[in-house]
Design an enzyme around this catalytic site. Structure first.
Site, PDB file in Angstrom:
ATOM      1  N   HIS A  75      -2.142   0.843   7.099  1.00 56.31           N
ATOM      2  CA  HIS A  75      -2.450   1.109   5.695  1.00 56.31           C
ATOM      3  C   HIS A  75      -1.997   2.527   5.345  1.00 56.31           C
ATOM      4  O   HIS A  75      -1.797   3.359   6.234  1.00 56.31           O
ATOM      5  CB  HIS A  75      -3.964   0.951   5.489  1.00 56.31           C
ATOM      6  CG  HIS A  75      -4.369   0.918   4.054  1.00 56.31           C
ATOM      7  ND1 HIS A  75      -3.788   0.058   3.157  1.00 56.31           N
ATOM      8  CD2 HIS A  75      -5.293   1.640   3.357  1.00 56.31           C
ATOM      9  CE1 HIS A  75      -4.351   0.243   1.963  1.00 56.31           C
ATOM     10  NE2 HIS A  75      -5.273   1.205   2.062  1.00 56.31           N
ATOM     11  N   ASP A  80      -7.948   5.790  -2.612  1.00 58.18           N
ATOM     12  CA  ASP A  80      -7.115   4.679  -2.144  1.00 58.18           C
ATOM     13  C   ASP A  80      -6.649   3.876  -3.345  1.00 58.18           C
ATOM     14  O   ASP A  80      -7.379   3.024  -3.846  1.00 58.18           O
ATOM     15  CB  ASP A  80      -7.895   3.793  -1.177  1.00 58.18           C
ATOM     16  CG  ASP A  80      -6.970   2.772  -0.532  1.00 58.18           C
ATOM     17  OD1 ASP A  80      -5.795   2.690  -0.938  1.00 58.18           O
ATOM     18  OD2 ASP A  80      -7.435   2.065   0.384  1.00 58.18           O
ATOM     19  N   CYS A 128       0.816  -1.211   0.000  1.00 56.26           N
ATOM     20  CA  CYS A 128       0.000   0.000   0.000  1.00 56.26           C
ATOM     21  C   CYS A 128       0.848   1.258   0.000  1.00 56.26           C
ATOM     22  O   CYS A 128       0.515   2.250  -0.637  1.00 56.26           O
ATOM     23  CB  CYS A 128      -0.961  -0.001   1.166  1.00 56.26           C
ATOM     24  SG  CYS A 128      -0.162  -0.142   2.756  1.00 56.26           S
TER      25      CYS A 128
END
Lengths: 643, 305
Positions: A442, A458, A398
């Site tokens: 994250h 995202d 991520c």
């Protein structure tokens, strides 16, 4: 001998958690010393002399100084305590030494709480306390030893009897905000959590941690979908071509939009940083915390003990449409020389998409359609990490996606920044709360769009929708290492794990989380509203005093025999008179035996003593002679009795 | 003490030298209608004492020497076919008497020992289905060797409990021993003993002993003692109610012999070692604490209420 065995065993047991933590040489030294002591009792060789013990003590202190660079602080202090207690074991000759060691063992036991306050620790220490108490009880037997069963039983009974006292003290003993005395700095080493910077690979370590970050309980059980659970943490603005860092945190006290309609309570584990996590975007400030312009919640002080706060949030909204120009300028800044190919690519995108929104969508589509892979074990990146990632490796975690996306946006002239935090969490159906672990860490992106404000994007979700919908375990290839149980392959183990976690949650909530606020609440329910700790102390002392008085009264009643008949009481007065003259009557000494002894020592009183004793014996033991007249005469004799 | 009892005590003191206290205890045991166990090494005068007591009290006396081949019939008696009458005729055993001296009782097998048991507890024996009353008063004086000597069957606890008192004679002191050496043959002296009392007289005394008053305060003390043995971890098990009764009866007899109509705590303290020593065991076998230490400890620990 028996006592030494007990002492050595309980000492080692109480010190066991420390021994496992300490440097090897200390653990070995302590174990060897205890073993020597046990062997000594068996083989009866001489104990080391005083000077040798002193030498070892000084040497050990020196060793600790070398090891920890200090004699104070949690680890060094506990090591010193353990070694000194072990040496005391070699110096234990008399019962008094043994008692001292027993009590010091209790102190050693408490230091375990400096490291861990979990239920297993508490249970273990309860067992240790039980055994220590049994050891202390065992030392009281000089003659007949009733056996270890009896010892343990008695110790257990004592512990059970102490439970009400424990409950009262737990509930009423004045609580002070934070530790009463500052814990040494090193006590917080080893707490894991997010930090104020992010470079490729920095989150991976966190993902491998099974530690709990926080738990959240939603009001009325209205838990949002996993894909909406973005727990906002550090916001990273500045990029040096490789590492994202948070600016020095400005203390601006932003007014929050107060639009939150989602109510929940967060129980945050200590992480030694100031961030308080909340779903974006937070609608209120927790007590003793500030909110920054970029919607971070910061506690006044680093979070070093478990913390609980109520929150409201509004999810799926944008904010800051009227953002300051200088702020926007900062979120466009890029280092001039790094990632040249990304810059060119951004320019090319810009030429194709006039609208910012279209551009964002285009990049997300790129991530979705091109051959990008979401993995915990990406290849290492070189000088221009974003270039290499976007155009060559295309395998990332991520943080790679967030970083690359933000750089791309900034290069294309769209204000953007990286937000780190936690995503998702595990719903615990047993406890009815969401459990967020470090493994849920994250990173995502916020872009600023004209007329809308800051919007969350995202990129990881574009690459791997499963990550945000079903959690980290389902998103990663099965070959990637993950902490045990996170995948949840075994249903029963999973269930047990969840049950255990919900027990831990209650323990944290009700036992460890019993702080001054809760105590005040409890006391106000009892009718003491606004009680200060001084008032509590006074109340506690008064109650304790009354309890002690009642106890002492009962004990005295038993001793003095208030129920006894008047003859007995008068006779005791007579005995006290003699006791004052150095002739005390033994508790098991019969009246005639006592009279004989007394007259032998004080022949001058023989007549009076014999007279009184005869009257007493008649009154108390003979048949039909306890008439009022005799009693009156008896009392009168004792009144005039002047030894 | 009544003059007769005094005379009895004097007479026995003249034969067993330097053991006035044990002799008084033995008499108290008899007055309390209990049986007596004398435990000591051979040759300290156990048999002589039993003999002297029986003769001085004017009681019929039988001695049974317990051996490992002793049979119950040897104690209780046996029916023998009589050709003249054409029927069985009961030949009573030595147990049909006032004072039975069961000498070296722990040398016999448990089977023979238990034959004595019924007699002691019920004052009757059952032979071939027929129950026969024993004469009154009935008093068993058993002697036994310390159980560490070889060839002994230690009496089980249930049997020990039936003896009201257990005393040890012990070696005489130097002075008493010198007098013994200088004096006449004890056997001849026993033969010369004159009865100072008879069975009816003894029964009357026993009745009077029962009238001795035990005040509530005294019973408190007695119960405190017994409860201590039941609660304290030092004892394997507490004293039984039978032991409590034995303690009270023994103390009554002692008070009676002291010419009192009421019992004092001192009476209990005096008889307690003899009454409880054989009934108490330490909780832990390993410490080697004997019953007498336990009894002393008990007396020391329990306050007189």
């Amino acid at each position: 001998m028996r006592d030494i065995h007990w002492l050595s065993a309980t000492f080692l047991l109480a010190a066991a958690p420390h021994l496992l933590r300490m440097p090897l040489w200390i653990s070995a030294l302590v174990t060897v010393i205890a073993a020597i002591r046990v062997l000594q009792v068996r083989l009866r060789f001489a104990l080391p002399r005083k000077w040798l013990l002193a030498l070892i003590a000084v040497a050990a202190a020196g060793g600790i100084l070398l090891q920890y660079r200090t004699l104070f602080g949690r680890d060094a202090g506990v090591s010193l305590l353990v070694i000194m207690l072990a040496l005391k074991l070699l110096e234990t000759h008399s019962r008094r030494d043994g008692m001292l060691l027993g009590f010091l063992g209790c102190f050693l036991l408490v230091t375990n709480f400096l490291h861990s306050q979990t239920i297993p620790t508490a249970l273990f220490m309860l067992i240790c306390a039980w055994l220590l108490l049994a050891t202390l009880i065992g030392m009281q037997y000089t003659g007949i030893w009733p056996g270890w069963r009896q010892q343990l039983q008695r110790s257990g009974v004592l512990l059970v009897q102490a439970v009400p006292l424990m409950a009262v003290l737990f509930l009423l003993f004045p609580r002070v905000q934070g530790p009463l005395w500052g814990l040494p700095q090193d006590a917080y080493a080893g707490l894991s959590g997010l930090s104020d910077n992010m470079s490729p690979g920095s989150l991976n370590n966190l993902i491998l941690s099974y530690d709990v970050a926080f738990r959240a309980e939603f009001k009325d059980g209205k838990t949002p979908d996993a894909k909406d659970l973005y727990w906002r943490g550090p916001v990273l603005w500045d990029y040096d071509g490789r590492t994202w860092t948070a600016p020095r945190l400005t203390q601006s006290n932003e007014d929050l939009p107060e639009t939150g309609d989602l109510e929940y309570t967060v129980t945050l584990e200590p992480h030694n940083k100031r961030w308080l996590f909340a779903l974006e975007f937070p609608g209120q400030r927790p007590p003793r915390a500030i909110a920054t312009r970029d919607m971070q919640l910061l506690s006044f002080t680093p979070v070093r003990s478990r913390m609980r706060y109520d929150m409201t949030s509004a999810i799926g909204v944008a904010y800051g449409a009227d953002e300051d120009r200088s702020v926007l300028a900062r979120s466009l800044r890029l280092p001039a020389t790094s990632n040249p190919r990304t810059g060119n690519f951004a320019a090319e995108l810009r030429s194709r998409h006039r609208e910012d929104r279209d551009l964002v969508t285009a990049v997300l589509n790129l991530f979705r359609t091109e051959n990008f892979v979401y993995t915990l074990t990406p290849p290492l990146l070189g000088e221009h990490p974003v270039d290499e990632f976007l155009f060559e490796t295309r395998r990332g975690f991520c943080e790679h996606y967030a970083s690359a996306f933000t750089v791309l946006m900034r290069a294309a002239g769209i204000p953007a920044r990286v937000v780190t935090g936690y995503q998702g969490g595990e719903i615990n159906p047993v406890g009815g709360y969401i459990l967020v672990r470090q493994a849920d860490a994250h990173a995502w992106v916020e872009v600023w769009l004209e007329n809308t404000g800051w919007v969350r994007v995202d990129p990881t979700a574009a690459v791997s929708p499963a990550r945000v919908e079903r959690g980290i375990a389902s998103a990663l290839p099965r070959s990637d290492p993950l902490p045990m149980f996170v995948r949840g392959d075994f249903a029963m183990l999973q269930r047990m794990r969840l049950t255990w976690d919900s027990i831990t949650y209650s323990w944290n909530q009700w036992v460890l989380g019993y702080n001054p606020e809760r105590q005040r609440l409890f006391l106000s329910q009892l009718g003491f509203s606004e009680a200060s700790w001084q008032t509590i102390s006074v109340v506690l002392l008064v109650f304790a005093g009354i309890a002690v008085l009642i106890g002492a009264g009962l004990a005295l009643r038993d001793l003095r025999g208030v129920r006894a008949d008047p003859a007995k009481r008068a006779y005791e007065r007579f005995c006290r008179k003699l006791a004052q003259r150095g002739l005390p009557r033994g508790a098991a000494e019969g009246p005639r035996v006592f009279a004989r002894r007394a007259t032998q020592q004080r022949p001058d009183l023989a007549a009076a003593i014999e007279d009184i004793t005869a009257l007493y014996v008649g009154l108390r033991y003979a048949e039909n002679s306890s008439d009022a007249e005799t009693l009156r005469r008896f009392k009168q004799r004792i009144r005039v009795f002047k030894p | 003490m009544s003059s007769q009892l005094n005379a009895v005590a004097e007479q026995i003191n003249g034969i067993i030298l330097g053991k006035a206290h044990q002799i008084r205890l033995a008499l108290a045991c008899l007055l309390a209608r209990g049986h007596l166990l004398i435990e000591d090494v051979p040759g300290v005068g156990k048999t002589t004492l039993a003999h002297a007591i029986a003769t001085s009290l004017g009681l019929r006396f039988q001695r049974i020497q317990f051996t490992s081949d002793l049979l119950p019939a040897d104690i209780l008696g046996i029916s023998v076919y009589n050709r003249d009458t054409g029927g069985f005729e009961f030949h009573p055993g030595p147990v049909f008497t006032n004072v039975v001296l069961a000498d070296e009782v722990n040398r016999a097998t448990p089977r023979a020992q238990s034959a004595l048991l019924e007699a002691m507890e019920e004052n009757q024996v059952t032979i071939e289905g027929e129950t026969r009353q024993l004469p009154l008063p009935f008093f068993v004086i058993a002697t036994q060797n310390p159980s560490y000597q070889i060839g002994t069957f230690p009496l089980p606890e249930s049997q020990l409990d039936r003896f009201l008192m257990r005393i040890e004679l012990g070696y005489p002191d130097a002075e008493a021993e010198r007098a013994l050496l200088k004096g006449d043959n004890r056997r001849d002296m026993l033969l010369r003993l004159q009865p100072q009392l008879d069975a009816d007289g003894l029964a009357r005394l026993q009745l009077e002993v029962q009238q001795v008053h035990a005040s509530p305060a005294l019973l408190d003390y007695l119960q405190a003692l017994v409860n201590a043995t039941r609660r304290s971890p030092s004892f394997a098990h507490g004293l039984s109610p039978r032991a409590s009764l034995a303690l009270l009866h023994g103390a009554r007899a002692w008070a009676y012999m002291d010419d009192r109509k009421h019992v004092l705590p001192e009476d209990i303290q005096t008889v307690l070692p003899a009454v409880v020593t054989h009934r108490l065991n330490p909780a832990s076998e390993t410490t080697g604490t004997s019953g007498s230490t336990l009894a002393a400890q008990l007396l020391e620990e329990v306050a007189i209420p």
